[in-house]
Design an enzyme around this catalytic site. Structure first.
Site, PDB file in Angstrom:
ATOM      1  N   SER A  89       0.813  -1.221   0.000  1.00 32.61           N
ATOM      2  CA  SER A  89       0.000   0.000   0.000  1.00 32.61           C
ATOM      3  C   SER A  89       0.844   1.268   0.000  1.00 32.61           C
ATOM      4  CB  SER A  89      -0.924   0.000   1.213  1.00 32.61           C
ATOM      5  OG  SER A  89      -1.753  -1.138   1.210  1.00 32.61           O
ATOM      6  N   HIS A 138       0.740   4.315   4.536  1.00 31.80           N
ATOM      7  CA  HIS A 138       0.075   4.964   3.410  1.00 31.80           C
ATOM      8  C   HIS A 138       0.543   6.406   3.247  1.00 31.80           C
ATOM      9  CE1 HIS A 138      -3.633   2.051   3.404  1.00 31.80           C
ATOM     10  NE2 HIS A 138      -2.471   1.420   3.371  1.00 31.80           N
TER      11      HIS A 138
END
Length: 284
Positions: free
Chosen positions: A188, A234
């Site tokens: 991610s 992230h």
């Protein structure tokens, strides 16, 4: 009587045709069609050597398969996922990202993960290729294909791979700095770096940014509302990828390579420095 003129490459063949560039005689086998008349193979080869190779928007080399790196990255992620399914959780703890120090039940102090020593720093990258759940890898690989493939064609292979890997490192650095004890895994962080880079290049080329901004906003909301999601990874990947893309998209043409690779190196060094600081905090 006029002396017979023979091809310069085939002395046994008479000809009345000459190269329009060098005026050497050429036989039908050596004739290469040109915009005007014919050219010899040597002049054609010389011309091709001086013709600039086509470049991508960011100045990279145009490849025959513009999506090759994305395919390889997806293949590596899937291969590691299948290996985890075959081997079990042991591989997750061997490749995952975490840094913990403390006392065991016998009062002995010890460290595990990245904090265990320099030989464990591979986890900053291996964790970005590690997935346990089908939904997790499925979402990440679909995002990698949808966002990564067009970006690879825009950047070229080398720049795209550097962006992906340094974004992954940026995500790992922020995880170590803010949540070192949490076992973190997944692509991610790198994918969010691609999101940020896509937004930068769409802005640079004056495309309609609303679709990518809406998609990015939805992903950020998902990051902060879904359980067991590493928002640190992230956001770290997003910041790293955006910074690199700004350097790549806005680099002046006359110093493009220097600015692009210099920006990438700077983000890499910051990521490494943050990781060193984070591990030092854990082990102190």
């Amino acid at each position: 009587m006029d002396q017979a003129v023979c091809c310069y490459r085939h002395p046994d063949r008479e000809t009345g045709i000459r190269c329009t560039r060098c005026d050497r005689p050429i036989c039908p086998e050596c004739m290469v069609n040109a915009s005007v008349g014919f050219q010899c193979p040597d002049c054609v080869n010389e011309s091709s050597r001086h013709t600039a190779a086509p470049r991508t928007v960011a100045g990279g080399t145009v490849a025959a398969d513009p999506f090759l790196i994305t395919k390889i990255l997806i293949g590596l992620n899937i291969a590691v996922f299948l290996l985890v399914q075959a081997v079990g959780d042991r591989l997750v703890y061997d490749l995952g990202l975490y840094a913990v120090c403390g006392n065991d039940p016998f009062g002995q102090h010890g460290c595990i993960g990245v904090a265990q020593g320099p030989d464990q720093w591979y986890r900053l990258i291996t964790s970005a290729f590690l997935h346990q759940a089908v939904l997790h890898i499925g979402f990440n690989m679909l995002s990698l294909w949808w966002i990564g493939a067009p970006l690879e064609r825009m950047l070229g292979r080398a720049r795209y791979l550097a962006l992906y890997l340094v974004s992954a490192l940026g995500g790992s650095a922020l995880v170590l700095l803010l949540a070192p004890s949490s076992l973190t895994l997944g692509a991610s962080g790198a994918v969010y770096g691609l999101f940020g880079a896509t937004a930068v290049f769409m802005r640079r080329m004056r495309y309609d940014m609303r679709p990518v901004l809406i998609l990015l906003a939805l992903n950020i909301v998902f990051t902060f509302t879904w359980a067991d999601v590493s928002w640190q990874g992230h956001i770290g990947g997003l910041v790293a990828g955006t910074a690199i893309a700004i350097g790549m998209a806005y680099a002046p043409r006359e110093r493009r390579d220097l600015v692009q690779w210099g920006t990438t190196a700077a983000v890499l060094m910051v990521s490494i420095a943050l990781s060193v600081i984070a591990v030092a905090q854990v082990t102190s």
